[in-house]
Design a protein around this motif. Structure first.
Motif, mmCIF file in Angstrom:
data_model
loop_
_atom_site.group_PDB
_atom_site.id
_atom_site.type_symbol
_atom_site.label_atom_id
_atom_site.label_comp_id
_atom_site.label_asym_id
_atom_site.label_seq_id
_atom_site.Cartn_x
_atom_site.Cartn_y
_atom_site.Cartn_z
ATOM 1 N N SER A 1 0.834 -1.212 0.000
ATOM 2 C CA SER A 1 0.000 0.000 0.000
ATOM 3 C C SER A 1 0.866 1.260 0.000
ATOM 4 O O SER A 1 1.630 1.496 0.936
ATOM 5 C CB SER A 1 -0.910 0.004 1.234
ATOM 6 O OG SER A 1 -1.435 1.309 1.408
ATOM 7 N N THR B 1 0.008 4.373 0.437
ATOM 8 C CA THR B 1 -0.318 5.340 1.496
ATOM 9 C C THR B 1 0.320 4.906 2.812
ATOM 10 O O THR B 1 0.863 5.725 3.554
ATOM 11 C CB THR B 1 -1.851 5.460 1.664
ATOM 12 O OG1 THR B 1 -2.408 4.142 1.665
ATOM 13 C CG2 THR B 1 -2.456 6.272 0.550
ATOM 14 N N VAL B 2 0.262 3.601 3.064
ATOM 15 C CA VAL B 2 0.894 3.081 4.281
ATOM 16 C C VAL B 2 2.412 3.260 4.174
ATOM 17 O O VAL B 2 3.070 3.691 5.134
ATOM 18 C CB VAL B 2 0.517 1.591 4.480
ATOM 19 C CG1 VAL B 2 1.287 1.002 5.650
ATOM 20 C CG2 VAL B 2 -0.987 1.448 4.694
ATOM 21 N N ALA C 1 0.946 13.276 4.220
ATOM 22 C CA ALA C 1 0.624 12.105 3.406
ATOM 23 C C ALA C 1 -0.479 11.277 4.060
ATOM 24 O O ALA C 1 -1.338 10.723 3.377
ATOM 25 C CB ALA C 1 1.875 11.250 3.213
ATOM 26 N N SER C 2 -0.446 11.191 5.376
ATOM 27 C CA SER C 2 -1.301 10.213 6.059
ATOM 28 C C SER C 2 -2.757 10.631 6.117
ATOM 29 O O SER C 2 -3.068 11.769 6.480
ATOM 30 C CB SER C 2 -0.827 10.023 7.503
ATOM 31 O OG SER C 2 0.395 9.384 7.500
ATOM 32 N N GLY C 3 -3.607 9.667 5.813
ATOM 33 C CA GLY C 3 -5.043 9.905 5.910
ATOM 34 C C GLY C 3 -5.547 9.525 7.276
ATOM 35 O O GLY C 3 -6.331 8.587 7.405
ATOM 36 N N LYS D 1 -10.929 -1.755 5.930
ATOM 37 C CA LYS D 1 -10.206 -2.559 4.955
ATOM 38 C C LYS D 1 -10.648 -4.019 4.986
ATOM 39 O O LYS D 1 -10.816 -4.649 3.947
ATOM 40 C CB LYS D 1 -8.702 -2.484 5.229
ATOM 41 C CG LYS D 1 -7.992 -1.326 4.538
ATOM 42 C CD LYS D 1 -6.531 -1.282 4.921
ATOM 43 C CE LYS D 1 -5.676 -0.706 3.805
ATOM 44 N NZ LYS D 1 -4.362 -0.223 4.272
ATOM 45 N N TRP E 1 -8.995 5.162 -4.251
ATOM 46 C CA TRP E 1 -8.128 4.794 -3.118
ATOM 47 C C TRP E 1 -7.239 3.616 -3.533
ATOM 48 O O TRP E 1 -7.679 2.715 -4.256
ATOM 49 C CB TRP E 1 -8.999 4.429 -1.914
ATOM 50 C CG TRP E 1 -8.219 3.986 -0.718
ATOM 51 C CD1 TRP E 1 -7.137 4.605 -0.160
ATOM 52 C CD2 TRP E 1 -8.476 2.826 0.072
ATOM 53 N NE1 TRP E 1 -6.705 3.895 0.939
ATOM 54 C CE2 TRP E 1 -7.510 2.797 1.098
ATOM 55 C CE3 TRP E 1 -9.417 1.801 0.019
ATOM 56 C CZ2 TRP E 1 -7.466 1.790 2.066
ATOM 57 C CZ3 TRP E 1 -9.379 0.810 0.972
ATOM 58 C CH2 TRP E 1 -8.411 0.812 1.981
ATOM 59 N N VAL E 2 -6.013 3.669 -3.064
ATOM 60 C CA VAL E 2 -4.967 2.760 -3.538
ATOM 61 C C VAL E 2 -5.298 1.284 -3.369
ATOM 62 O O VAL E 2 -4.826 0.450 -4.152
ATOM 63 C CB VAL E 2 -3.630 3.055 -2.817
ATOM 64 C CG1 VAL E 2 -3.149 4.466 -3.147
ATOM 65 C CG2 VAL E 2 -3.738 2.904 -1.303
ATOM 66 N N ASN F 1 -11.811 9.444 -1.468
ATOM 67 C CA ASN F 1 -10.374 9.531 -1.263
ATOM 68 C C ASN F 1 -9.742 9.121 -2.594
ATOM 69 O O ASN F 1 -10.020 8.014 -3.048
ATOM 70 C CB ASN F 1 -9.992 8.538 -0.143
ATOM 71 C CG ASN F 1 -8.505 8.371 0.047
ATOM 72 O OD1 ASN F 1 -7.715 9.067 -0.550
ATOM 73 N ND2 ASN F 1 -8.133 7.417 0.893
ATOM 74 N N TYR G 1 -15.889 8.312 4.961
ATOM 75 C CA TYR G 1 -15.704 9.760 5.187
ATOM 76 C C TYR G 1 -17.043 10.501 5.289
ATOM 77 O O TYR G 1 -17.091 11.717 5.139
ATOM 78 C CB TYR G 1 -14.859 10.367 4.053
ATOM 79 C CG TYR G 1 -13.461 9.806 3.984
ATOM 80 C CD1 TYR G 1 -12.452 10.294 4.809
ATOM 81 C CD2 TYR G 1 -13.147 8.766 3.109
ATOM 82 C CE1 TYR G 1 -11.167 9.769 4.767
ATOM 83 C CE2 TYR G 1 -11.875 8.223 3.062
ATOM 84 C CZ TYR G 1 -10.889 8.733 3.893
ATOM 85 O OH TYR G 1 -9.620 8.197 3.855
ATOM 86 N N LYS H 1 -12.294 7.526 10.762
ATOM 87 C CA LYS H 1 -12.180 8.911 10.326
ATOM 88 C C LYS H 1 -13.115 9.831 11.117
ATOM 89 O O LYS H 1 -12.747 10.956 11.428
ATOM 90 C CB LYS H 1 -12.491 9.025 8.831
ATOM 91 C CG LYS H 1 -11.867 7.930 7.956
ATOM 92 C CD LYS H 1 -10.354 7.982 7.868
ATOM 93 C CE LYS H 1 -9.860 6.889 6.906
ATOM 94 N NZ LYS H 1 -8.424 6.824 6.755
ATOM 95 N N TYR I 1 -8.807 15.432 2.184
ATOM 96 C CA TYR I 1 -7.772 15.401 1.157
ATOM 97 C C TYR I 1 -8.007 16.482 0.107
ATOM 98 O O TYR I 1 -9.148 16.797 -0.213
ATOM 99 C CB TYR I 1 -7.780 14.052 0.419
ATOM 100 C CG TYR I 1 -7.641 12.862 1.319
ATOM 101 C CD1 TYR I 1 -6.451 12.605 1.999
ATOM 102 C CD2 TYR I 1 -8.704 11.972 1.493
ATOM 103 C CE1 TYR I 1 -6.332 11.499 2.834
ATOM 104 C CE2 TYR I 1 -8.588 10.863 2.321
ATOM 105 C CZ TYR I 1 -7.405 10.633 2.991
ATOM 106 O OH TYR I 1 -7.296 9.549 3.812
ATOM 107 N N ARG J 1 -1.626 13.877 -3.691
ATOM 108 C CA ARG J 1 -2.607 14.005 -2.621
ATOM 109 C C ARG J 1 -1.957 14.594 -1.387
ATOM 110 O O ARG J 1 -0.890 14.159 -0.979
ATOM 111 C CB ARG J 1 -3.206 12.642 -2.257
ATOM 112 C CG ARG J 1 -4.393 12.766 -1.300
ATOM 113 C CD ARG J 1 -4.842 11.432 -0.747
ATOM 114 N NE ARG J 1 -3.969 10.959 0.318
ATOM 115 C CZ ARG J 1 -4.191 9.864 1.046
ATOM 116 N NH1 ARG J 1 -5.242 9.102 0.781
ATOM 117 N NH2 ARG J 1 -3.350 9.504 2.005
#
Ligand code: GLU
Length: 400
Positions: free
Chosen positions: A14, A16-17, A37-39, A101, A125-126, A175, A207, A239, A325, A375
């Protein structure tokens, strides 16, 4: 012989991770790095939620629970769906998993056969495409660019559907773009789906609470009740309640789908953490003013981040309707050389040079299948955000 299975070669770790961990690593090494970077919300989990977790530990709620979550929590989730979206799910039509997830993973792995297709509007989203690939499916990725407001149109949807289509995944609000669907937009998509009864909808509403300017957000089963029988309505605590580390996601869906997801979960993680479940129940049943307070803080940040980014030469940033974002278009920066001497040919080059030269961690648009963008998460502290946007302006102004 290769160490890993062929299925692992189909995916990437991932991004984003990975970016969050890279920013943390650089910080631990003493580098001055701003992580946008982190959501994840920078706020602490509200006190009454933390208290409920302590109380659960002391009360001995430290054992296995029902695989799909305690009855008390599933009742709280059912009440949340009714209260916030007017959706009626019984507790038997709810599953609680280890983060949003796992909910999505369960749904895809439980239903996809090799070659089945899943429509994922991009930018996305990734993790959606790679989860589909792990489950043996094929992602179908209609491009929904900025000119279309980053929204899937009924025409795009119709063109993407084949007899092999099993799912449409909608992330609302989305996202990484912050684009959002209201009831008429969902209704128009539902009219297309009416002609294709084999297609289910997975709506990721994680979200939901982060929506601005009074936008009338809706969810698919709400806008098109006739699709409830083939919709998974997913949401979670991460979130809305600043609970990313607690790992509590949930979904409402018809009982046979929930049973299939539970069957899978019984062979992987079993129940999500009993302590996390107690905390989630306090979040859903307790006072909701903490949610609104955080939303207002995010809205205030959005309102200075967007103009600051638009003031950076080469960037164009639209105002997101929801999430935390922004997804600026950086194509005006391509083909140039940074002050530090890096040639910027791609969004990946841009983000790497921005991190290396200015210490600002963002995520490249390519990770969301939208090259030419990046992002930035405004779920970071206000000072850090202003500093990050200032550094981005300096970086862009330094391009030659
Ligand atoms: N959803 C968040 C993000 O996009 C958290 C990281 C992840 O799981 O992707 O940054």
């Amino acid at each position: 012989m290769a160490l890993t299975a062929a299925r692992l070669d189909r995916i990437v770790a991932s991004p984003t991770v990975a970016m969050r961990m890279a920013a943390n690593r650089l910080r631990a090494e003493g580098r001055d790095v701003l992580n946008v970077a982190s959501g994840e919300p920078d706020f602490p989990t509200p006190p009454h939620i933390r208290d409920a977790a302590h109380a659960a530990i002391e009360a001995g709620e430290t054992r296995y629970t029902e695989t799909g979550g305690t009855l008390a929590l599933r009742q709280a989730v059912a009440a949340k769906f009714r209260r916030d979206q007017g959706l009626d799910y019984t507790p038997e039509e709810i599953i609680v998993s280890t983060g949003g997830k796992q909910v999505i993973f369960n749904a895809l792995l439980a239903t996809l056969d090799d070659g089945d297709e899943v429509i994922i509007p991009t930018p996305c989203w990734v993790s959606y495409p790679d989860m589909v690939k792990l489950a043996g499916g094929t992602p179908v990725l209609p491009a929904c660019g900025g000119n279309a407001g980053f929204l899937l149109s009924p025409e795009h949807l119709e063109a993407a559907i084949t007899p092999r289509t099993r799912w449409l995944i909608l992330n609302n609000p989305s996202n990484p773009t912050g684009a959002a669907y209201d009831a008429p937009a969902l209704r128009a998509l539902a009219d297309v789906l009416a002609r294709h009864p084999q297609v289910w909808v997975l709506t990721d509403d994680i979200y939901e609470k982060l929506i601005y300017d009074g936008f009338p957000l809706a969810s698919m089963a709400q806008a098109a009740p006739e699709l409830r029988a083939r919709t998974v309505t997913m949401n979670g605590c991460s979130k809305s309640y600043a609970m990313t580390g607690w790992r509590i996601g949930f979904a409402g869906a018809p009982r046979p789908m929930i049973q299939a997801m539970e069957k899978l979960q019984s062979q992987s993680t079993s129940n999500p953490s009993s302590i996390g479940q107690a905390a989630a129940r306090a979040a859903l049943e307790g006072p909701q003013d903490c949610v609104e307070a955080m939303r207002l803080a995010f809205a205030a940040r959005r309102d200075f981040v967007v103009p600051m980014l638009n003031a950076a030469p080469g960037l164009r940033c639209t105002t997101p309707r929801g999430t935390f974002y922004v997804f600026p278009d950086l194509r005006g920066c391509l083909g140039r050389v940074s002050a530090g001497g890096t040639r910027i040919e791609t969004d990946g080059d841009f983000c790497a040079a921005l991190l290396g030269e200015e210490g600002v961690a963002t995520v490249a648009g390519s990770a969301f299948l939208a090259p030419g963008h990046f992002r930035l998460s405004f779920a970071a502290a206000e000072d850090a955000l202003r500093d990050a946007c200032g550094r981005i302006q300096r970086f862009c102004a330094g391009l030659r």
